[in-house]
Design a protein around this motif. Structure first.
Motif, PDB file in Angstrom:
ATOM      1  N   VAL A  72      31.442  48.491  69.051  1.00 31.04           N
ATOM      2  CA  VAL A  72      32.105  47.459  69.854  1.00 31.04           C
ATOM      3  C   VAL A  72      31.766  46.077  69.315  1.00 31.04           C
ATOM      4  O   VAL A  72      30.602  45.754  69.068  1.00 31.04           O
ATOM      5  CB  VAL A  72      31.672  47.565  71.330  1.00 31.04           C
ATOM      6  N   ARG A  73      32.788  45.265  69.144  1.00 28.94           N
ATOM      7  CA  ARG A  73      32.567  43.859  68.792  1.00 28.94           C
ATOM      8  C   ARG A  73      32.392  43.089  70.097  1.00 28.94           C
ATOM      9  O   ARG A  73      33.368  42.665  70.721  1.00 28.94           O
ATOM     10  CB  ARG A  73      33.741  43.312  67.981  1.00 28.94           C
ATOM     11  N   TYR A  74      31.155  42.915  70.492  1.00 27.13           N
ATOM     12  CA  TYR A  74      30.868  42.342  71.810  1.00 27.13           C
ATOM     13  C   TYR A  74      31.347  40.910  71.939  1.00 27.13           C
ATOM     14  O   TYR A  74      31.621  40.438  73.050  1.00 27.13           O
ATOM     15  CB  TYR A  74      29.371  42.468  72.108  1.00 27.13           C
ATOM     16  N   SER A  75      31.487  40.221  70.821  1.00 31.53           N
ATOM     17  CA  SER A  75      32.007  38.851  70.881  1.00 31.53           C
ATOM     18  C   SER A  75      33.469  38.834  71.305  1.00 31.53           C
ATOM     19  O   SER A  75      33.986  37.807  71.759  1.00 31.53           O
ATOM     20  CB  SER A  75      31.862  38.178  69.512  1.00 31.53           C
ATOM     21  N   ASP A  76      34.161  39.996  71.175  1.00 33.44           N
ATOM     22  CA  ASP A  76      35.562  40.063  71.549  1.00 33.44           C
ATOM     23  C   ASP A  76      35.768  40.494  73.005  1.00 33.44           C
ATOM     24  O   ASP A  76      36.894  40.416  73.510  1.00 33.44           O
ATOM     25  CB  ASP A  76      36.300  41.055  70.645  1.00 33.44           C
ATOM     26  N   VAL A  77      34.702  40.960  73.653  1.00 36.31           N
ATOM     27  CA  VAL A  77      34.846  41.479  75.007  1.00 36.31           C
ATOM     28  C   VAL A  77      35.280  40.384  75.974  1.00 36.31           C
ATOM     29  O   VAL A  77      36.022  40.638  76.925  1.00 36.31           O
ATOM     30  CB  VAL A  77      33.530  42.138  75.478  1.00 36.31           C
ATOM     31  N   GLY A 141      42.196  53.752  71.263  1.00 36.44           N
ATOM     32  CA  GLY A 141      42.305  52.739  72.299  1.00 36.44           C
ATOM     33  C   GLY A 141      41.527  51.492  71.933  1.00 36.44           C
ATOM     34  O   GLY A 141      40.896  51.421  70.872  1.00 36.44           O
ATOM     35  N   ASP A 142      41.563  50.520  72.814  1.00 35.48           N
ATOM     36  CA  ASP A 142      40.867  49.253  72.605  1.00 35.48           C
ATOM     37  C   ASP A 142      39.398  49.433  72.983  1.00 35.48           C
ATOM     38  O   ASP A 142      39.061  49.587  74.152  1.00 35.48           O
ATOM     39  CB  ASP A 142      41.518  48.175  73.477  1.00 35.48           C
ATOM     40  N   ARG A 143      38.524  49.420  71.987  1.00 33.73           N
ATOM     41  CA  ARG A 143      37.113  49.711  72.232  1.00 33.73           C
ATOM     42  C   ARG A 143      36.453  48.649  73.110  1.00 33.73           C
ATOM     43  O   ARG A 143      35.634  48.954  73.979  1.00 33.73           O
ATOM     44  CB  ARG A 143      36.380  49.837  70.894  1.00 33.73           C
ATOM     45  N   GLU A 144      36.786  47.372  72.873  1.00 36.09           N
ATOM     46  CA  GLU A 144      36.212  46.303  73.687  1.00 36.09           C
ATOM     47  C   GLU A 144      36.675  46.409  75.140  1.00 36.09           C
ATOM     48  O   GLU A 144      35.901  46.198  76.077  1.00 36.09           O
ATOM     49  CB  GLU A 144      36.593  44.933  73.113  1.00 36.09           C
ATOM     50  N   ALA A 145      37.955  46.762  75.326  1.00 41.48           N
ATOM     51  CA  ALA A 145      38.478  46.927  76.676  1.00 41.48           C
ATOM     52  C   ALA A 145      37.776  48.087  77.379  1.00 41.48           C
ATOM     53  O   ALA A 145      37.455  47.999  78.572  1.00 41.48           O
ATOM     54  CB  ALA A 145      39.986  47.161  76.642  1.00 41.48           C
ATOM     55  N   ALA A 146      37.539  49.180  76.662  1.00 41.05           N
ATOM     56  CA  ALA A 146      36.859  50.332  77.264  1.00 41.05           C
ATOM     57  C   ALA A 146      35.444  49.960  77.688  1.00 41.05           C
ATOM     58  O   ALA A 146      34.994  50.336  78.782  1.00 41.05           O
ATOM     59  CB  ALA A 146      36.836  51.501  76.286  1.00 41.05           C
ATOM     60  N   ALA A 147      34.726  49.231  76.832  1.00 40.91           N
ATOM     61  CA  ALA A 147      33.362  48.824  77.178  1.00 40.91           C
ATOM     62  C   ALA A 147      33.362  47.934  78.418  1.00 40.91           C
ATOM     63  O   ALA A 147      32.497  48.068  79.300  1.00 40.91           O
ATOM     64  CB  ALA A 147      32.717  48.096  76.001  1.00 40.91           C
ATOM     65  N   GLY A 205      23.434  49.899  71.589  1.00 38.45           N
ATOM     66  CA  GLY A 205      24.598  49.567  70.769  1.00 38.45           C
ATOM     67  C   GLY A 205      24.734  48.077  70.564  1.00 38.45           C
ATOM     68  O   GLY A 205      25.003  47.613  69.445  1.00 38.45           O
ATOM     69  N   TYR A 206      24.523  47.307  71.622  1.00 33.63           N
ATOM     70  CA  TYR A 206      24.617  45.850  71.527  1.00 33.63           C
ATOM     71  C   TYR A 206      23.533  45.294  70.592  1.00 33.63           C
ATOM     72  O   TYR A 206      23.813  44.461  69.724  1.00 33.63           O
ATOM     73  CB  TYR A 206      24.481  45.226  72.909  1.00 33.63           C
ATOM     74  N   LEU A 207      22.311  45.784  70.753  1.00 32.70           N
ATOM     75  CA  LEU A 207      21.204  45.270  69.942  1.00 32.70           C
ATOM     76  C   LEU A 207      21.373  45.625  68.470  1.00 32.70           C
ATOM     77  O   LEU A 207      21.060  44.818  67.586  1.00 32.70           O
ATOM     78  CB  LEU A 207      19.874  45.809  70.469  1.00 32.70           C
ATOM     79  N   SER A 208      21.859  46.829  68.189  1.00 30.19           N
ATOM     80  CA  SER A 208      22.018  47.217  66.788  1.00 30.19           C
ATOM     81  C   SER A 208      23.060  46.339  66.095  1.00 30.19           C
ATOM     82  O   SER A 208      22.886  45.937  64.950  1.00 30.19           O
ATOM     83  CB  SER A 208      22.393  48.694  66.674  1.00 30.19           C
ATOM     84  N   ARG A 209      24.167  46.041  66.791  1.00 33.41           N
ATOM     85  CA  ARG A 209      25.163  45.154  66.185  1.00 33.41           C
ATOM     86  C   ARG A 209      24.608  43.747  66.034  1.00 33.41           C
ATOM     87  O   ARG A 209      24.783  43.113  64.972  1.00 33.41           O
ATOM     88  CB  ARG A 209      26.450  45.118  67.020  1.00 33.41           C
ATOM     89  N   ARG A 210      23.921  43.256  67.043  1.00 28.70           N
ATOM     90  CA  ARG A 210      23.382  41.893  66.995  1.00 28.70           C
ATOM     91  C   ARG A 210      22.385  41.750  65.845  1.00 28.70           C
ATOM     92  O   ARG A 210      22.461  40.807  65.049  1.00 28.70           O
ATOM     93  CB  ARG A 210      22.700  41.586  68.337  1.00 28.70           C
TER      94      ARG A 210
END
Length: 376
Positions: A72-77, A141-147, A205-210
């Motif tokens: 998930v690209r959390y910046s896009d959420v 589907g939209d991964r950011e939308a699902a999150a 998941g958030y920490l690994s991407r960050r």
């Protein structure tokens, strides 16, 4: 659009994706075989529980969900949160339509089986916050939308589950002149389910991407790191299914006729909720990716929570618990089938939807999957 053009535009599934139903059926069969032939395995696994949470199942779900949430690209959420059509459609489908539909189906199809009926109503109240991420990913589907939507469902689950249970088991039946069921739901069971089955994989998941993007950059993270961890989504899914059926499969084996009775309203529920969600997304003008996400978050249920609540409230040997156990037996293969339905509908209802995702290279569930790399 001709048939040939449709075939060109249709997403092509990789070998592992095409065989996914077989892997899942095999995992379910293995779990049932373990339950029948090695019942001590189930008893051994049951010893590893913290409150109402099964530690082995929590581990399997963490392994399953981590790769998806790491993508998930959390910046896009934050852009998803501004989509009022998606947000309000999801809230209405999950917290008004879903419970009401399950209540209706349970009473129509199981009028003389109060324990199973109550168990199904509990299943209808437990909105999906875990496996929906897998189905959403497979359906492109939209991964950011699902999150975002599963996070919203989590908050509502903690706040509203008990109140809705009281309404659908006591207040509404009394208004309609039907029999009522007395039940008190454990706030701890609901909160623990949300924290374990969503909170842990979401945080990791958030920490690994960050951390990954900060140290090595987004290109490395999405082209090198994610392909390495992606296969674990499939491994975790199959591991979780084997455990679920190893732990609870004996009840399924002992009550085959009852399982059929419970399965019918569940089949109707999953199909209807998916169809309603998909049609709603199309009607309000959502693109395919968010329409698919809306449909799967509406159709799926948090069966881990439903089982925990049913067992904790009515007992492990109760009909309510059996209804909760049958939930994943029906939900898993049906929602896998609906992934294929969603992809089929995409090329017919959304013929100009463009690319499958904003960042297709990061969309694989495992290395052999090419569905997210295909262009419309």
């Amino acid at each position: 659009m001709t048939k040939t053009q449709r075939a060109t535009h249709a997403p092509q599934l990789g070998v592992a994706d095409r065989l996914l139903p077989l892997w899942i059926l095999a995992a379910m069969g293995l779990g049932l075989a373990i339950a029948a032939l090695l019942p001590e395995v189930g008893r051994f696994l049951q010893a590893f529980e913290i409150g109402s949470v099964s530690v082995p199942i929590a581990f399997g779900l963490l392994v399953m969900m981590y790769p998806v949430l790491a993508k998930v690209r959390y910046s896009d959420v934050r852009t998803v949160a501004g989509d009022k059509r998606l947000l309000w459609s999801s809230l209405v489908l999950n917290w008004l339509v879903g419970p009401a539909l399950m209540f209706t189906l349970a009473w129509l199809l199981l009028p003389d089986l109060p324990e199973y009926r109550t168990g199904l109503i509990v299943v209808g109240l437990a909105r999906c916050i875990a496996m929906v991420m897998i189905w959403n990913d497979l359906a492109c589907g939209d991964r950011e939308a699902a999150a975002f939507l599963v996070a919203i469902n989590s908050v509502f689950q903690v706040v509203a589950f008990g109140a809705l249970g009281w309404f659908y088991l006591q207040v509404l039946p009394a208004w309609l002149g039907l029999s009522t069921t007395s039940a008190s739901f454990s706030f701890w069971a609901i909160t623990a389910s949300v924290l374990v089955f969503l909170g842990i994989p979401l945080a990791t998941g958030y920490l690994s991407r960050r951390v990954g993007e900060a140290k090595r950059g987004r290109e490395w993270y999405e082209s090198v790191f994610l392909p390495r961890v992606s296969p674990f989504a499939l491994y975790g899914l199959l591991f979780t299914i084997v455990l679920l059926f190893s732990l609870q499969g004996q009840q399924v084996i002992d009550h085959p006729v009852d399982v059929t009775s419970i399965a019918l309203p569940l089949l109707a529920y999953f199909a209807l909720m998916f169809a309603i969600g998909f049609l709603t997304g199309k009607a309000v003008g959502l693109p395919y990716a968010r329409t698919s996400t809306l449909a799967f978050t509406a159709a799926g249920n948090n069966f881990e929570l439903a089982i925990a609540v049913a067992v904790g409230t009515f007992g492990a040997a109760s009909g309510e618990a059996l209804a909760g156990i049958v939930g994943p037996l029906i939900e898993v293969p049906v929602l896998v089938g609906l992934v294929y339905v969603s992809l089929w509908l995409r090329g017919r209802i959304f013929p100009t939807s463009g690319t499958l995702a904003k960042h297709p290279a990061a969309h694989d569930t495992h290395p052999e999957s090419i569905e997210a790399k295909e262009l419309a």
